[in-house]
Structures are given as C-alpha cells and as structure tokens.
Design an enzyme around this catalytic site. Sequence first.
Site, PDB file in Angstrom:
ATOM      1  N   THR A 195       3.655   6.644 -44.592  1.00 46.72           N
ATOM      2  CA  THR A 195       4.458   5.424 -44.462  1.00 46.72           C
ATOM      3  C   THR A 195       5.857   5.763 -43.931  1.00 46.72           C
ATOM      4  O   THR A 195       6.400   5.038 -43.097  1.00 46.72           O
ATOM      5  CB  THR A 195       4.557   4.694 -45.823  1.00 46.72           C
ATOM      6  OG1 THR A 195       3.234   4.364 -46.234  1.00 46.72           O
ATOM      7  CG2 THR A 195       5.376   3.425 -45.733  1.00 46.72           C
ATOM      8  N   GLU A 242       6.829   4.400 -55.612  1.00 47.89           N
ATOM      9  CA  GLU A 242       6.619   4.075 -54.192  1.00 47.89           C
ATOM     10  C   GLU A 242       7.745   4.619 -53.317  1.00 47.89           C
ATOM     11  O   GLU A 242       7.503   5.148 -52.232  1.00 47.89           O
ATOM     12  CB  GLU A 242       6.602   2.546 -54.010  1.00 47.89           C
ATOM     13  CG  GLU A 242       5.260   1.913 -54.104  1.00 47.89           C
ATOM     14  CD  GLU A 242       4.462   2.044 -52.823  1.00 47.89           C
ATOM     15  OE1 GLU A 242       4.292   3.172 -52.351  1.00 47.89           O
ATOM     16  OE2 GLU A 242       3.996   1.025 -52.321  1.00 47.89           O
TER      17      GLU A 242
HETATM   18  N1  HSE Z   1       5.356  -2.913 -45.911  1.00 47.03           N
HETATM   19  C1  HSE Z   1       5.184  -1.499 -45.882  1.00 47.03           C
HETATM   20  C2  HSE Z   1       5.190  -1.016 -44.439  1.00 47.03           C
HETATM   21  C3  HSE Z   1       3.881  -1.186 -46.538  1.00 47.03           C
HETATM   22  O1  HSE Z   1       4.539  -1.658 -43.622  1.00 47.03           O
HETATM   23  O2  HSE Z   1       5.842  -0.027 -44.127  1.00 47.03           O
HETATM   24  C4  HSE Z   1       3.553   0.264 -46.604  1.00 47.03           C
HETATM   25  O3  HSE Z   1       2.284   0.426 -47.188  1.00 47.03           O
END
Ligand code: HSE
Length: 308
Positions: free
Chosen positions: A181, A128
């Site tokens: 992201t 990730e």
């Molecule tokens: N918590 C993370 C974000 C999840 O919101 O950036 C990314 O899938």
Amino acid sequence: MNQIKVFSPATISNVACGFDVLGFPIYSIGDEMIVKKTKKKSLIITDITGYSVPYDINKNVSTIAAKAMIESLNPNCGFDFKINKKIIPGSGIGSSGSSAAASVYAINKLLDSPLNENELISFAMRGEVVSSISEHADNVSPAILGGIVMIKSLSPLEVIKLPTPKDLYCFVINPKIEIKTSFSRKILPNKVKLKNTTKQVSTFGSFIHALHTEDYELIGRSLNDYLIEKHRKKLIPLYDEVKSIAIKQGALGCSISGSGPSIFALTKGVEKANEINRLVTELYKTSGNDFSTYVSKISEKGVSTMSN
Ligand code: HSE
C-alpha cells in the site's frame, strides 16, 4: 473467558468512487486468530499459519494495534496470539486491516468489552498505519462494523454505516503478486484536476443516494474512479481485460480493490458475478500468474467470534 477464536473478514476499500472513505467486507475470506489471556503482562505471538507475517510484536499489525490498546487499558494480564493468516499481505483486500481488527476485537471481548466500536477502529488503525505508512480507516471500519461504511472524518473519527441493497454481489480476483500500500500511494499525484474532482464528488454523492434508494442503475453509473485508477492500474496484470469482461457481462462497476492488485466488480444478483468469475478465471489462467477469485454477497457482519 480466557480464550477466544475470531474471524475477521477481507474488505474491499475505495469502492471506485470513494478513495479512502468507502469500504465493505466480503464473506468468502478472512483471517482467523486465537487470542488467550496470559498471567505475564506482555504480548506474544506463538503460532502463525497460512501466509507469512512477522512474529516480532513490534512489526506485526495485530500486536501493534493490541499494544496501543493495552497501553491505554492497562489490563492485569497479557495476551498470546495464534494467527491463521489467510489473506495474503499486499493483496488489496484489507489484509492488515483484517488482522488489526481481529486482535482489537478479541482483546476487547476478553476484557468484557470496555471499548465501543469507534474506539476499536481507532486502535486497529494504529496497526494499519505501520503497514501502509498512511492513516486510512476504509479497511478497518468495515472489518469491525460490517456492511458498507463511509469514513466521514479521521480526526475526530466519524464513520457512517450505509444501507446495503440486498441483491448486491461482489466478484473479486486476487492476483498473487504483492503490491505494498505504501508504494501504491507513493505513485499517486499530489495534485488532481478540479474537473476530475468535481466529477468524483458527484459520483460519490450519487452512489450514497443510490444505496439509500436501492437504485441499481444509479449505482452502476456511480462506480467510477476519475482520480486513482489510471495511476494504479498499470501495476495490475490484465486489468483492462478483466474490467472489459465484467462490464460486458453487465457488472454495475469494476475497479481496483483497495490499493491493488485485487480487482472487484459489483453485480445485481449472484448469476452475473458467477459468470464474470468463470470468464475472468479462464482469462487469468493464461496470464501465468497464480490467483484466487471470490464471489460473495456484501457482508453485513464484521469481525466475529468463532465457535471453537
Ligand atoms: N484507501 C487505501 C488506498 C486502501 O487505496 O490506499 C488501502 O488498502
């Protein structure tokens, strides 16, 4: 066992009130992977179907996570991966988390389960990190454990599985535009207002309490995001319109799934989720964007072995 086929679910993270610390899987969509032991002590991806992801083992989240795991376990074999990538990358429904969870789960099974779930989450997170340039466990943890999961701490890793009220359903729309992201995190401010933080802490706390007491009305008053939504929603076509439909149809809450562009709504009972699905589908057809929608119970099951 020399070969295993696994299903690893898509996940909704943040869940409006718990940025980086809450997530759950859905039943309707997930990645599939066949992992086979090889004599040669190396990793290789021999087939990718579905959405395009790298064959390069140093760029693919599945093999990055697997590499970290086998460097630690040093097994007397290698692994061959065949990936059916069903979750589009950059979707906000845990695409990379699903792939990373699938590979560590599969390898662990093929090696007779030397690692526990917490250790699997830690190795899946290594995949990730590469895809999102940040450490967060709110996709990989629910993908591995199933159910609604809270991340208490990353270092040391501590995750808590929360109760899932039985009538809780989820509607998801995934507009087929990619939001990385890393980008979606870069646009967030470094500082947030104390007043908003206080509100967020109280709604997070009330959400956890509401899950334990199966208080749907309180779940509805807790699914608010005072910190993140306003910065990210501008990246998502028709976000306000989708949210307005969901709330009008009696959703308990509606917000951005993960880092977007997917949007989720939680409902009590499947009928409301189906009606939201019908109306949002009608609306989105006018947007010119390709999209998929899903209606699912919150899945109690994380990554699992498939029969063939
Ligand atoms: N918590 C993370 C974000 C999840 O919101 O950036 C990314 O899938």
